[in-house]
Design a protein around this motif. Structure first.
Motif, mmCIF file in Angstrom:
data_model
loop_
_atom_site.group_PDB
_atom_site.id
_atom_site.type_symbol
_atom_site.label_atom_id
_atom_site.label_comp_id
_atom_site.label_asym_id
_atom_site.label_seq_id
_atom_site.Cartn_x
_atom_site.Cartn_y
_atom_site.Cartn_z
ATOM 1 N N HIS A 1 66.111 -0.547 74.937
ATOM 2 C CA HIS A 1 64.781 -1.060 74.120
ATOM 3 C C HIS A 1 64.520 -0.008 72.869
ATOM 4 N N ALA A 2 65.554 0.612 72.404
ATOM 5 C CA ALA A 2 65.041 1.724 71.109
ATOM 6 C C ALA A 2 64.939 0.875 69.831
ATOM 7 N N ASP A 3 65.176 -0.459 69.956
ATOM 8 C CA ASP A 3 65.069 -1.061 68.578
ATOM 9 C C ASP A 3 63.840 -0.587 67.886
ATOM 10 N N PRO A 4 63.937 -0.402 66.553
ATOM 11 C CA PRO A 4 62.889 0.213 65.874
ATOM 12 C C PRO A 4 61.827 -0.934 65.764
ATOM 13 N N ARG A 5 62.064 -2.174 65.867
ATOM 14 C CA ARG A 5 60.924 -3.323 65.753
ATOM 15 C C ARG A 5 60.132 -3.061 66.960
ATOM 16 N N LEU A 6 60.375 -2.613 68.047
ATOM 17 C CA LEU A 6 59.595 -2.233 68.982
ATOM 18 C C LEU A 6 58.769 -0.899 68.940
ATOM 19 N N ALA A 7 58.974 -0.081 68.048
ATOM 20 C CA ALA A 7 58.527 1.224 68.104
ATOM 21 C C ALA A 7 56.955 1.382 68.176
ATOM 22 N N SER A 8 56.390 0.452 67.214
ATOM 23 C CA SER A 8 54.815 0.446 67.050
ATOM 24 C C SER A 8 54.114 -0.107 68.181
ATOM 25 N N LEU A 9 54.618 -0.621 69.255
ATOM 26 C CA LEU A 9 54.158 -1.513 70.258
ATOM 27 C C LEU A 9 53.546 -0.388 71.391
ATOM 28 N N THR A 10 52.550 -0.615 71.820
ATOM 29 C CA THR A 10 51.710 0.242 72.928
ATOM 30 C C THR A 10 52.844 -0.163 74.095
ATOM 31 N N ASP A 11 52.359 0.589 75.331
ATOM 32 C CA ASP A 11 53.168 0.017 76.537
ATOM 33 C C ASP A 11 52.845 -1.194 77.023
ATOM 34 N N ARG A 12 51.346 -1.648 76.735
ATOM 35 C CA ARG A 12 50.963 -2.830 77.386
ATOM 36 C C ARG A 12 51.422 -4.090 76.763
ATOM 37 N N GLU A 13 51.609 -3.708 75.024
ATOM 38 C CA GLU A 13 52.275 -4.946 74.162
ATOM 39 C C GLU A 13 53.626 -5.016 74.866
ATOM 40 N N ARG A 14 54.335 -4.049 75.019
ATOM 41 C CA ARG A 14 55.763 -4.199 75.268
ATOM 42 C C ARG A 14 56.100 -4.943 76.452
ATOM 43 N N GLU A 15 54.962 -4.667 77.473
ATOM 44 C CA GLU A 15 55.009 -5.431 79.119
ATOM 45 C C GLU A 15 54.680 -7.102 78.690
#
Length: 222
Positions: free
Chosen positions: A151-165
């Motif tokens: 999950h190291a994709d830069p498109r996920l970098a700005s998401l919080t842990d909750r947002e990623r969940e």
């Protein structure tokens, strides 16, 4: 009032859609296109909220027309409604930028709710297609590099842990109500999280967020 353009090469099909839509107080038909080229032109002229787009039309087909409409940057959203329950059409349509994909044997209320959903920024895919579509899609993804952290994709970098969940369970097909129950959040809070996820990842709608979840391997096929 949600405005709709009907794009279909069959006169009887256009007539049926028009009768259905005009029976609703909150929907209005701006026009009818008989092929993809006309659909692109009329969308640019009329700026409907939603285009009901057939796939197989003479000349420019519905997939290519969808791509041109989306690439033009209009606020119009496309809901593909086709006779053919084929994964390749659904996959191609969604990748072209459509916000939904329904089969023409859907119940009238499903077509109406689909129009309203995509007009409001949500997305809809025929239930019979969803899992097949995503499982087939993930087979086309390149294998991850061994030296790339999960999950190291830069498109996920700005998401919080909750947002990623929440993006993960969106990718699994969970509704806002189901997310609310799982994470003990108010549905209004879930909607806020979803809005932020779409904005941060540059996803146009929920379907694009699902594709992102698969792209980044937050979700894998069952």
């Amino acid at each position: 009032m949600t405005s709709v353009l009907i794009a279909d090469d069959q006169p009887l099909q256009r007539f049926g859609f028009r009768m259905l839509l005009e029976s609703q107080d909150d929907l209005t038909v701006l026009g009818e296109a008989t092929d993809g080229t006309e659909a692109v032109r009329m969308t640019a002229e009329l700026r409907p909220d939603v285009v009901l787009m057939d796939v197989r039309m003479p000349g420019l087909d519905g997939i290519a027309a969808t791509r041109r409409i989306i690439n033009a940057g209009h606020r119009t959203r496309v809901l593909i409604v086709t006779t053919f329950d084929l994964d390749e059409y659904a996959y191609a349509g969604l990748r072209a930028g459509a916000s939904g994909f329904l089969i023409k044997d859907a119940h009238p209320e499903d077509v109406l709710s689909g129009i309203r959903a995509v007009a409001s920024g949500d997305a809809v895919v025929a239930p019979s297609l969803t899992r097949r579509l995503l499982d087939a899609y993930v087979e086309l993804l390149p294998a991850p590099r061994k030296d790339t952290p999960p999950h190291a994709d830069p498109r996920l970098a700005s998401l919080t842990d909750r947002e990623r969940e929440i993006l993960t369970v969106i990718g699994q097909g969970w509704t806002n109500a189901e997310i609310s129950a799982r994470f003990h959040l108010a549905e209004s809070t879930v909607k806020t999280h979803v809005t932020r996820i779409l904005a941060k990842t540059g996803s146009r709608d929920r379907i694009q967020a699902v594709i992102l979840a698969y792209d980044t391997r937050l979700v894998r096929p069952s």
